[in-house]
Design a protein around this motif. Sequence first.
Motif, short mmCIF file in Angstrom:
data_model
loop_
_atom_site.label_atom_id
_atom_site.label_comp_id
_atom_site.label_asym_id
_atom_site.label_seq_id
_atom_site.Cartn_x
_atom_site.Cartn_y
_atom_site.Cartn_z
N THR A 163 0.92 -1.33 -0.01
CA THR A 163 0.06 0.09 0.12
C THR A 163 0.86 1.30 -0.02
N VAL A 164 1.78 1.04 0.88
CA VAL A 164 2.73 2.34 0.90
C VAL A 164 3.79 2.49 -0.10
N LEU A 165 4.21 1.27 -0.75
CA LEU A 165 5.19 1.26 -1.95
C LEU A 165 4.67 1.69 -3.38
N ALA A 166 3.19 1.23 -3.69
CA ALA A 166 2.73 1.49 -4.92
C ALA A 166 2.87 2.69 -5.15
N PRO A 167 2.17 3.69 -4.59
CA PRO A 167 2.22 5.22 -4.89
C PRO A 167 3.54 5.71 -5.21
N VAL A 168 4.39 5.11 -4.53
CA VAL A 168 5.83 5.75 -4.86
C VAL A 168 6.46 5.04 -6.09
N VAL A 169 6.24 3.98 -6.44
CA VAL A 169 6.72 3.05 -7.37
C VAL A 169 5.93 3.54 -8.88
N GLY A 170 4.65 4.03 -8.69
CA GLY A 170 3.88 4.16 -9.75
C GLY A 170 4.33 5.14 -10.75
N PRO A 171 4.45 6.41 -10.28
CA PRO A 171 5.12 7.46 -11.14
C PRO A 171 6.76 7.03 -11.90
N LEU A 172 7.37 6.25 -11.07
CA LEU A 172 8.94 6.04 -11.39
C LEU A 172 8.63 5.05 -12.44
N LEU A 173 7.74 3.95 -12.27
CA LEU A 173 7.87 2.85 -13.39
C LEU A 173 6.85 3.20 -14.61
N GLY A 174 5.79 4.29 -14.31
CA GLY A 174 5.23 4.71 -15.58
C GLY A 174 5.94 5.61 -16.43
N GLY A 175 6.91 6.47 -15.83
CA GLY A 175 7.89 7.30 -16.67
C GLY A 175 8.82 6.51 -17.38
N VAL A 176 9.49 5.30 -16.74
CA VAL A 176 10.29 4.49 -17.46
C VAL A 176 9.57 3.84 -18.61
N LEU A 177 8.55 3.15 -18.50
CA LEU A 177 7.85 2.58 -19.56
C LEU A 177 7.44 3.44 -20.73
N CYS A 178 7.01 4.49 -20.12
CA CYS A 178 6.51 5.34 -21.49
C CYS A 178 7.83 6.11 -22.21
N ASP A 179 8.97 6.14 -21.51
CA ASP A 179 10.03 6.75 -22.24
C ASP A 179 10.61 5.53 -23.24
N MET A 315 12.88 22.77 -9.68
CA MET A 315 14.31 22.45 -9.36
C MET A 315 14.91 21.73 -10.64
N GLY A 316 14.20 21.81 -11.85
CA GLY A 316 14.76 21.24 -13.00
C GLY A 316 15.04 19.84 -13.05
N TYR A 317 14.20 18.98 -12.47
CA TYR A 317 14.37 17.41 -12.37
C TYR A 317 13.51 16.95 -13.66
N THR A 318 13.91 15.77 -14.23
CA THR A 318 13.16 15.36 -15.21
C THR A 318 12.03 14.18 -14.27
N ALA A 319 11.11 13.93 -15.01
CA ALA A 319 10.30 12.86 -14.34
C ALA A 319 10.95 11.70 -13.82
N ARG A 320 11.80 11.27 -14.52
CA ARG A 320 12.81 9.82 -14.09
C ARG A 320 13.37 10.42 -12.79
N GLN A 321 14.09 11.49 -12.83
CA GLN A 321 14.98 11.85 -11.71
C GLN A 321 14.15 12.32 -10.43
N ALA A 322 13.03 12.69 -10.73
CA ALA A 322 11.77 12.97 -9.45
C ALA A 322 11.49 11.57 -8.93
N GLY A 323 11.12 10.76 -9.91
CA GLY A 323 10.74 9.39 -9.49
C GLY A 323 11.84 8.60 -8.57
N THR A 324 12.94 8.61 -9.24
CA THR A 324 14.07 7.94 -8.27
C THR A 324 14.39 8.64 -6.94
N THR A 325 14.27 9.87 -6.91
CA THR A 325 14.13 10.67 -5.58
C THR A 325 13.16 9.96 -4.50
N MET A 326 11.87 9.70 -5.19
CA MET A 326 10.84 9.23 -4.23
C MET A 326 10.95 7.70 -4.09
#
Length: 520
Positions: A163-179, A315-326
Amino acid sequence: MGRSSSNLATDAAASDQLTSKMLPPAAMWSAAVLLAVANFMAVLDLSIANVSVPNIAGGLGASPGEGTWVITSYAVAEAIIVPLTGWLTSRFGSVRVLVVAMAGFGLCSALCALSTSLNFLVVARILQGLTGGPLIPLSQALLLRIFPSHQQALAMALWSMTTVLAPVVGPLLGGVLCDAVGWPSIFWINVPISIVATLALWKCLQSHETPSRRVEVDLIGLVLLVVWVGALQLTLDLGKDHDWFASDLIVSLTVVSFVGLVTFVIWELTDDNPIVNLKILRYRGFATSLIALALAMGAYFATIVLTPLWLQTDMGYTARQAGTTMAGSGIAAFVASAVASKMLARANHKYMVVGALLYLGIISFIRSGATSQMTYGQIAMQVSFMGLGMSFFIIPLMTSALRSVKTEDLAAASGLINFVRTVAGAFGTSIVTSAWINGGSRYHEEIVSALQNTRHLIDFFVQRGMSTEQSIFLIERVVAGQAAMLSTNQVFTGCSVTFVLTALVVLLMPLASDKTRPAR
């Protein structure tokens, strides 16, 4: 009046005997992993599309604003179906509903991936939300059913991790798969997992089916639920784009939502066969848990939404960088969950929750001192500390909440808990987004008005080789960045206050322990 200790002991013994008869350890743990995966997928799909909206809109020839309906449609459908889980399980049985929902989720995910127009995708996302919604409360309720009482804390830890992991992984995984692959891939990944999980869950749990009975459909309650939840979700999703209550549409939706909610509560409390069993709120420990969950999850989701928004916008982060931070938040929560589950057997649940909330309040207060000069490592560390505290809050709270109700009310209680969690997350997301944007505009005006001699600054930069246009652009960029930073810190301060107030709510009200249930 509370149940006697002898009755509780009898319930626990009966539960343990039933579990040992029906599920050997290997089958129990296999089912536990599959249930955790089911919950993870349903929660993940609420956030995985967030960073994919521009890609989806561009691929289907729609505007980014129209593309947000991909998120809204799923959220509305899930919010409506989750509190209906108790009625569905009473009518058809927990395992049947779970297996059909899992199979339907995979099918609807395939329809999403095959969509050739935005309208088709929105309809498919509605169906995906309707089938994915029951996976969340049912995975939780069935985990508590298949585990013996002395291992239920461990089961809740496993569920809470996802439950806690999914909202954090979602944006990161979505950005990687889309790219790397394209936006349909964020839906295709659900299909093989759903097929395997459907077959395996039926094999593991068919002997653990709950009793079903033919009950009347509360059509009036169902219509009222759809109306007020749908109006509320649309208000939260569209409010920031329509200047909130300056818009007649938002005012109308708010009135419909409020009137619908009041009517719904009155009807459900007086109907003989309610579609949502609100009578379980008579358990004081359960009611306390709902209040604490709504406040804390709203604040936590606010930080999850705000951080990548701030990083990408200012802060100039890309979607992938922001997702990695999270990602650090999810990893920390995963590790902390194992520790928290071990502590449940020895520690008082109430004080665990209070301690975790105060800790989250302190970390949020520290984050309110963020600056635009912070490094990636500093931000990632603070985000990880938030994830660490969340596990020590949600695991004991969920365990206490569900141990506050009778066994036969587990599905209904789990549905109501997850409905509150979903709505609280939506509230937190909408409130923080609007507060952040409005705060940024206000601070921008204050900074500009404080600059007594802008002409002097322009001349200063021109003398160092910049053009007038470049000087103005640089000054505006610095002002906008500082305004956004001040607004970000203001929101974190608000989250800190919310966590502390929630701790006081839990401290002053009853919360079930791991051995007893509070008076009803």
